[in-house]
Design a protein around this motif. Structure first.
Motif, PDB file in Angstrom:
ATOM      1  N   PRO A  46     -29.773 -76.978 -34.147  1.00  0.00           N
ATOM      2  CA  PRO A  46     -29.817 -75.845 -34.635  1.00  0.00           C
ATOM      3  C   PRO A  46     -30.808 -74.867 -34.146  1.00  0.00           C
ATOM      4  O   PRO A  46     -30.428 -73.627 -33.671  1.00  0.00           O
ATOM      5  N   SER A  47     -32.057 -75.014 -34.300  1.00  0.00           N
ATOM      6  CA  SER A  47     -32.962 -73.888 -34.273  1.00  0.00           C
ATOM      7  C   SER A  47     -33.943 -73.996 -33.069  1.00  0.00           C
ATOM      8  O   SER A  47     -34.810 -72.980 -32.776  1.00  0.00           O
ATOM      9  N   GLY A  48     -33.835 -74.897 -32.325  1.00  0.00           N
ATOM     10  CA  GLY A  48     -34.759 -74.998 -31.416  1.00  0.00           C
ATOM     11  C   GLY A  48     -36.269 -75.403 -31.544  1.00  0.00           C
ATOM     12  O   GLY A  48     -36.635 -75.692 -32.903  1.00  0.00           O
ATOM     13  N   ALA A  49     -37.315 -74.982 -30.863  1.00  0.00           N
ATOM     14  CA  ALA A  49     -38.622 -75.360 -30.807  1.00  0.00           C
ATOM     15  C   ALA A  49     -39.294 -74.113 -31.830  1.00  0.00           C
ATOM     16  O   ALA A  49     -38.877 -73.003 -32.151  1.00  0.00           O
ATOM     17  N   ASN A  61     -28.899 -67.703 -28.216  1.00  0.00           N
ATOM     18  CA  ASN A  61     -28.467 -66.803 -29.230  1.00  0.00           C
ATOM     19  C   ASN A  61     -29.671 -66.905 -30.496  1.00  0.00           C
ATOM     20  O   ASN A  61     -30.034 -67.985 -30.676  1.00  0.00           O
ATOM     21  N   ALA A  62     -29.755 -66.074 -31.048  1.00  0.00           N
ATOM     22  CA  ALA A  62     -30.263 -65.765 -32.277  1.00  0.00           C
ATOM     23  C   ALA A  62     -30.131 -66.892 -33.434  1.00  0.00           C
ATOM     24  O   ALA A  62     -28.775 -66.598 -33.685  1.00  0.00           O
ATOM     25  N   PRO A  63     -31.057 -67.855 -33.729  1.00  0.00           N
ATOM     26  CA  PRO A  63     -30.465 -68.957 -34.704  1.00  0.00           C
ATOM     27  C   PRO A  63     -30.872 -68.648 -35.865  1.00  0.00           C
ATOM     28  O   PRO A  63     -31.539 -67.738 -36.234  1.00  0.00           O
ATOM     29  N   VAL A  64     -30.130 -69.021 -36.912  1.00  0.00           N
ATOM     30  CA  VAL A  64     -30.252 -69.271 -38.205  1.00  0.00           C
ATOM     31  C   VAL A  64     -31.224 -69.913 -38.708  1.00  0.00           C
ATOM     32  O   VAL A  64     -31.175 -71.409 -38.288  1.00  0.00           O
ATOM     33  N   VAL A  65     -32.274 -69.601 -39.171  1.00  0.00           N
ATOM     34  CA  VAL A  65     -33.774 -70.452 -39.774  1.00  0.00           C
ATOM     35  C   VAL A  65     -33.732 -70.735 -41.008  1.00  0.00           C
ATOM     36  O   VAL A  65     -34.377 -71.700 -41.431  1.00  0.00           O
ATOM     37  N   GLU A 102     -31.347 -65.913 -42.629  1.00  0.00           N
ATOM     38  CA  GLU A 102     -32.326 -65.303 -41.976  1.00  0.00           C
ATOM     39  C   GLU A 102     -32.076 -65.912 -40.340  1.00  0.00           C
ATOM     40  O   GLU A 102     -32.025 -67.012 -40.216  1.00  0.00           O
ATOM     41  N   LYS A 103     -32.036 -64.643 -39.521  1.00  0.00           N
ATOM     42  CA  LYS A 103     -32.030 -65.300 -38.103  1.00  0.00           C
ATOM     43  C   LYS A 103     -33.421 -64.483 -37.566  1.00  0.00           C
ATOM     44  O   LYS A 103     -34.133 -63.753 -38.140  1.00  0.00           O
ATOM     45  N   VAL A 104     -33.836 -64.867 -36.299  1.00  0.00           N
ATOM     46  CA  VAL A 104     -35.007 -64.650 -35.508  1.00  0.00           C
ATOM     47  C   VAL A 104     -34.623 -64.564 -34.300  1.00  0.00           C
ATOM     48  O   VAL A 104     -34.025 -65.458 -33.559  1.00  0.00           O
ATOM     49  N   VAL A 105     -35.476 -63.844 -33.562  1.00  0.00           N
ATOM     50  CA  VAL A 105     -35.618 -63.623 -31.984  1.00  0.00           C
ATOM     51  C   VAL A 105     -37.169 -63.629 -31.637  1.00  0.00           C
ATOM     52  O   VAL A 105     -37.873 -62.836 -32.375  1.00  0.00           O
ATOM     53  N   GLN A 133     -30.658 -74.668 -50.452  1.00  0.00           N
ATOM     54  CA  GLN A 133     -30.685 -74.477 -49.059  1.00  0.00           C
ATOM     55  C   GLN A 133     -29.224 -75.128 -48.589  1.00  0.00           C
ATOM     56  O   GLN A 133     -28.897 -76.059 -48.907  1.00  0.00           O
ATOM     57  N   LEU A 134     -28.839 -74.234 -47.561  1.00  0.00           N
ATOM     58  CA  LEU A 134     -27.404 -74.704 -47.015  1.00  0.00           C
ATOM     59  C   LEU A 134     -27.675 -75.474 -45.785  1.00  0.00           C
ATOM     60  O   LEU A 134     -28.811 -75.269 -45.016  1.00  0.00           O
ATOM     61  N   VAL A 135     -27.032 -76.499 -45.371  1.00  0.00           N
ATOM     62  CA  VAL A 135     -27.060 -77.095 -44.012  1.00  0.00           C
ATOM     63  C   VAL A 135     -26.920 -75.977 -42.732  1.00  0.00           C
ATOM     64  O   VAL A 135     -26.021 -75.351 -42.827  1.00  0.00           O
ATOM     65  N   ILE A 136     -27.724 -76.206 -41.970  1.00  0.00           N
ATOM     66  CA  ILE A 136     -27.791 -75.108 -40.675  1.00  0.00           C
ATOM     67  C   ILE A 136     -27.266 -75.747 -39.745  1.00  0.00           C
ATOM     68  O   ILE A 136     -27.528 -77.089 -39.304  1.00  0.00           O
ATOM     69  N   SER A 137     -26.185 -75.266 -39.096  1.00  0.00           N
ATOM     70  CA  SER A 137     -25.924 -75.888 -37.885  1.00  0.00           C
ATOM     71  C   SER A 137     -25.480 -75.076 -36.645  1.00  0.00           C
ATOM     72  O   SER A 137     -25.592 -73.617 -37.029  1.00  0.00           O
ATOM     73  N   ALA A 138     -25.567 -75.371 -35.355  1.00  0.00           N
ATOM     74  CA  ALA A 138     -25.385 -74.269 -34.220  1.00  0.00           C
ATOM     75  C   ALA A 138     -23.841 -74.383 -33.601  1.00  0.00           C
ATOM     76  O   ALA A 138     -23.236 -75.322 -33.703  1.00  0.00           O
ATOM     77  N   PRO A 139     -23.687 -73.287 -33.091  1.00  0.00           N
ATOM     78  CA  PRO A 139     -22.382 -73.271 -32.530  1.00  0.00           C
ATOM     79  C   PRO A 139     -22.187 -74.410 -31.279  1.00  0.00           C
ATOM     80  O   PRO A 139     -23.089 -74.494 -30.707  1.00  0.00           O
ATOM     81  N   PRO A 140     -20.827 -74.987 -31.044  1.00  0.00           N
ATOM     82  CA  PRO A 140     -20.989 -75.954 -29.911  1.00  0.00           C
ATOM     83  C   PRO A 140     -21.085 -75.107 -28.468  1.00  0.00           C
ATOM     84  O   PRO A 140     -20.830 -73.801 -28.501  1.00  0.00           O
ATOM     85  N   ALA A 141     -21.558 -75.545 -27.465  1.00  0.00           N
ATOM     86  CA  ALA A 141     -21.821 -75.259 -26.383  1.00  0.00           C
ATOM     87  C   ALA A 141     -21.037 -76.108 -25.247  1.00  0.00           C
ATOM     88  O   ALA A 141     -21.003 -77.139 -25.447  1.00  0.00           O
ATOM     89  N   ALA A 142     -20.433 -75.125 -24.220  1.00  0.00           N
ATOM     90  CA  ALA A 142     -19.761 -75.648 -23.019  1.00  0.00           C
ATOM     91  C   ALA A 142     -20.765 -76.221 -22.164  1.00  0.00           C
ATOM     92  O   ALA A 142     -21.602 -75.166 -21.549  1.00  0.00           O
ATOM     93  N   ILE A 143     -21.001 -77.253 -21.759  1.00  0.00           N
ATOM     94  CA  ILE A 143     -22.068 -77.699 -20.798  1.00  0.00           C
ATOM     95  C   ILE A 143     -21.423 -78.249 -19.517  1.00  0.00           C
ATOM     96  O   ILE A 143     -20.665 -79.152 -19.428  1.00  0.00           O
ATOM     97  N   ASN A 144     -21.718 -77.656 -18.335  1.00  0.00           N
ATOM     98  CA  ASN A 144     -21.224 -77.832 -17.174  1.00  0.00           C
ATOM     99  C   ASN A 144     -21.772 -79.143 -16.526  1.00  0.00           C
ATOM    100  O   ASN A 144     -22.866 -79.257 -16.265  1.00  0.00           O
TER     101      ASN A 144
END
Length: 854
Positions: free
Chosen positions: A72-75, A505-509, A477-480, A545-556
């Motif tokens: 979901p939110s990366g580093a 993409n700006a993730p939900v944190v 809340e999202k962040v860049v 708190q709700l469970v946070i997930s990220a959109p699926p990505a297309a990986i070549n």
């Protein structure tokens, strides 16, 4: 439920076959690439339709592994050694003032070399739409090398051909973006160079009239037209007086062809450029009140403010033309586009980066300007470099920059701006600042906080008078920052094979349900050169708190960056011409030629006859699950579709010895030239090697003689997890329908088709077999509505656990996804997309099903 409010847009409907009955189920996914943007997730809510309600529980054999779901939110960002503070106080119950984000959400597309590839800009139209851009300024429309609108016939008559320009403008319209046309530059049929006056004015005004009339006949009256671009530079060889007369003739031609059109100038590089071009033009308008001017325009660079707007307003007032709106038709901080990776708009903290953009957009709101146009939606000066310090919101290869996330945040603002009391270091210059908007009818609020400094800011946010005293409410809340919502942090010297890349993409944190209250108070750390958004809405979900997930990505999987290596039966290896087998896996999807340096891809050796086998083989580096392939043809203007095979097969292997047939085509596309990426559905399987073998070749070169070859700019392979998830089969194979559905070719996010739903309750669903019990999956794609009334719902049911769904309301393309976990003995699920409102159409495209990595 996420409510996204956008203005309605006009559109061009394409022809598509209609379906009102059930189509056959089939596996064999098609691929359409995701350019996802992070949106809010709804919680688990009942799904009205249950296509599998009476289906007996059956254990199905597992499919090949699915692609991994993104984290979901990366580093995390590293806090700065010191932090400053800011306080934001606002009262939701106050009246506020109307907010028109249409002032801000416009782009000025640079006339970069890649624009001469007619597929390049349109391939990013949906991504531009998803960032909320409403209007896009298109320059260079009369440049012969770009659109070839004007030619001279054999007997000397002027001939007009708008087909190339149409191929760029109409897809923008289909994606809800209105073109803003710059009448430039001079066709060579009228003058010795593109920057000179025409031999006779009537030649030019006739051309302007023909162009405007053409789009009126297509149903697009009322566009804006700007006369020339930066005449105060080397782009205009005449005098100021010449321009003024040229403007008057052009404006008259526009208004005669389209009385609803808006026309303006003088589009100078700045109001204080040498020669006082802007002031002289305004004086000319004052002295000639009969000359139409629906806006006055100039460009704004190298200043972190909009002070020139008030100065121009004073000039207009003195000239008696004070009611003329002021447009800034190009803006950014600096105008340099080649200072190297990490400069320009490359990252959050660069000179034109996302924190500067957030502050400068807010400053524009109080400046008196009527519209501003950001330069540039898509970049491409150094089109061989993933990042080079250019100024785009999107890279030349289609990845969103951090500044693009700021545009999307602004596009989600509500229609009333609430006065806020903001204090703290940096607030006087609005480098550390914020804003709050509301939609009282829907009981929603949107806030943006930004920090255009090199130190973190701890923001104390206090919102009073909220409409949630008697209901729970949700705060998302999202962040860049340097590490989040910033694709540059994923790597700047290669093209990421994932769309979107991990931190694009700006993730939900944070996503929290809060007990009913009329106040909200929270300390929010806004990272150095960071931007934070808050979304508030009423909710009936459980507090917590709700469970946070990220959109699926297309990986070549066939990318060099994924570990893939290409070999070929034969190959032209010419580095100076950018021919080479390695070019088919380098991530560059479009051909840019004949200018140097070129981008081409791979070509087999040239043949004098079309018969003969040529093949390209991809070693994925390891055995991987695959269910689709995308073949990107050579697509420059001069060689559009050249070398794409007429007869070919696709085979897969685990050992490069034993091959399994996966696909076969004879007389592909009826032997006609292909347009754009070609998606090939494959039976889901696990392979290390993929081979495309052509047995009937197409024309690759015509000079000095006709020659044949197998050519591709790029080859990609995917595991999408959804049969025909990109709806590239015009028969909509694999889906079951309720109501009226169609495969539509005009409004698409990627590829050739999307799904269009008509009528309240119209839906498409698919029964997916072969899932694993007790396993978490993410299903998602992209949706859009013609009307902002009524949602589009993406849902999953029949999982052995709770049904889940997400509602999206937007006239722009938005991602929609849900995450679910299968039950103890569940091996199937029903995925669906449903149109909730009765008005207009709804579209869906690019669905994926991914699996949580162990």
């Amino acid at each position: 439920m996420l409510l996204v409010k956008k203005p309605s847009t006009s559109r061009r409907l394409g022809k598509a076959s209609q379906f009102s009955t059930t189509s056959r189920l089939a596996f064999g996914p098609a691929m359409a690439l995701l350019l996802a943007t992070a949106v809010l997730m709804t919680g688990c809510t009942p799904t009205p339709e249950r296509a599998d309600a009476d289906r007996p529980a059956t254990v199905y054999p597992p499919q090949p592994a699915f692609a991994p779901s993104p984290i979901p939110s990366g580093a995390d960002d590293v806090p700065t050694a010191e932090a400053t503070t800011m306080t934001m106080l606002a009262d939701y119950s106050s009246k506020g003032t109307p907010l028109d984000t249409g002032v801000l959400l416009n782009g000025s597309q640079g006339a970069y070399p890649p624009t001469r590839n007619l597929h390049w800009l349109t391939s990013q139209a949906a991504q531009i739409s998803a960032m909320g851009i409403n209007e896009i300024r298109i320059d260079d429309v009369f440049n012969d090398a770009s659109y070839d609108v004007i030619n001279v016939g054999g007997n000397g008559e002027i001939q007009y051909d708008f087909s190339k320009l149409d191929s760029v403008l109409l897809p923008l319209i289909d994606n809800g973006i209105t073109p803003f046309i710059v009448l430039s530059y001079m066709p060579l049929a009228f003058a010795p160079s593109h920057h000179e006056l025409p031999s006779t004015t009537i030649l030019w005004t006739d051309a302007v009239s023909e162009l405007v009339s053409h789009y009126v006949l297509l149903g697009h009256a009322g566009w804006s037209y700007e006369v020339w671009n930066e005449p105060d530079t080397e782009k205009w060889s005449g005098s100021i007086a010449d321009y003024n007369e040229f403007y008057a003739a052009s404006a008259d031609a526009v208004n005669t062809a389209d009385p609803k059109a808006k026309v303006g100038g003088s589009a100078t590089s700045g109001i204080h450029s040498a020669g006082n071009w802007s002031g002289s033009f305004i004086d000319y308008l004052g002295a000639n009140p009969e000359v139409p001017a629906d806006f006055f325009s100039f460009h704004n660079y190298r200043v972190p403010n909009w002070d020139d707007v008030s100065e121009v307003q004073g000039w207009l007032d003195q000239a008696g033309r004070g009611s003329v709106p002021i447009y800034v038709t190009e803006w950014n901080n600096i105008s340099f586009m080649d200072h190297g990776p990490g400069q320009g708009s490359d990252t959050n903290s660069s000179v034109d980066g996302s924190s500067f953009i957030a502050a400068q957009m807010y400053r524009a709101l109080g400046s008196g300007v009527a519209k501003v146009f950001y330069f540039s939606p898509v970049e491409g000066l150094n089109y061989r470099s993933p990042y080079n310090g250019d100024l785009g919101l999107i890279t030349v290869d289609g990845h969103r920059k951090s500044a693009g996330n700021v545009f999307e945040m602004y596009s989600r603002l509500d229609s009333v701006l609430i006065d806020s009391d903001i204090s703290g270091e940096g607030s006087a210059t609005q480098d550390v600042y914020g804003l709050l908007t509301k939609n009282a009818k829907e009981a929603t609020a949107e806030a943006i906080l930004w920090n255009n400094t090199a130190s973190d800011v701890v923001s104390s946010v206090s919102l009073q008078g909220l409409p949630y005293a008697d209901s729970k409410f949700r705060v998302t809340e999202k962040v860049v920052s340097a590490a989040k919502g910033n694709a540059f942090s994923d790597g700047y010297n290669f093209i990421s094979p994932a769309y979107p890349s991990a931190n694009e993409n700006a993730p939900v944190v944070s996503d929290e349900i809060i007990a009913g209250a009329a106040t909200f108070e929270r300390q929010i750390r806004v990272p150095a050169n960071g931007v934070v958004s808050l979304s508030l809405s009423a909710s009936d979900e459980a507090v917590g708190q709700l469970v946070i997930s990220a959109p699926p990505a297309a990986i070549n999987l066939a990318s060099t960056q994924s570990g893939a290596v290409a070999t070929a039966s034969s190959s032209i290896e010419a580095v100076n011409e950018d021919w080479g087998v390695a070019g088919v896996t380098d991530g560059r999807r479009h051909a840019f030629e004949p200018r140097q340096p070129a981008v081409r891809g791979w070509s087999s050796e040239l043949r004098s006859e079309p018969i003969g086998a040529e093949s390209i083989t991809i070693d994925l580096g390891a055995t991987k699950p695959v269910d689709s392939m995308v073949l990107w043809p050579r697509d420059s203007q001069a060689y559009n579709g050249a070398g794409f095979p007429i007869d070919f097969t696709v085979r897969g292997s685990q050992d490069n010895i034993t091959w399994e047939p996966l696909y076969s085509a004879t007389n592909y596309n009826d032997g006609k030239v292909v347009e754009g990426p070609q998606t090939i559905s494959l039976p889901p399987g696990e392979f290390r090697y993929l081979k495309v073998e052509a047995t009937a070749l197409a024309v690759a070169e015509t000079t000095p003689q006709t020659q044949y070859a197998f050519q591709l700019t790029e080859l990609e392979a995917y595991r999408t997890g959804v049969s025909n998830g990109g709806f590239e089969s015009s028969a909509l194979d694999g889906w079951t329908f309720k109501g009226v559905a169609s495969a539509e070719s005009s409004t698409v996010r990627s590829g050739k088709y999307s799904l269009a739903l008509s009528g309240k309750g119209a839906a498409a669903s698919m029964f997916v077999k072969g899932l694993l019990p007790d396993t978490t999956y993410t299903f998602g794609g992209h949706v859009r509505s013609e009307s902002k009334v009524g949602a589009v719902t993406v849902a999953v049911s029949g999982t052995g656990t709770d049904d889940v769904s997400q509602d999206v309301r937007s006239t722009n393309w938005r991602p929609a996804w849900v995450t679910f976990t299968t039950g103890h003995d569940a091996t199937s699920a029903t995925i669906s997309v449903t149109k909730r409102g009765a008005q207009g159409l709804a579209w869906a495209d690019d669905f994926l099903l991914t699996q949580k990595a162990e």
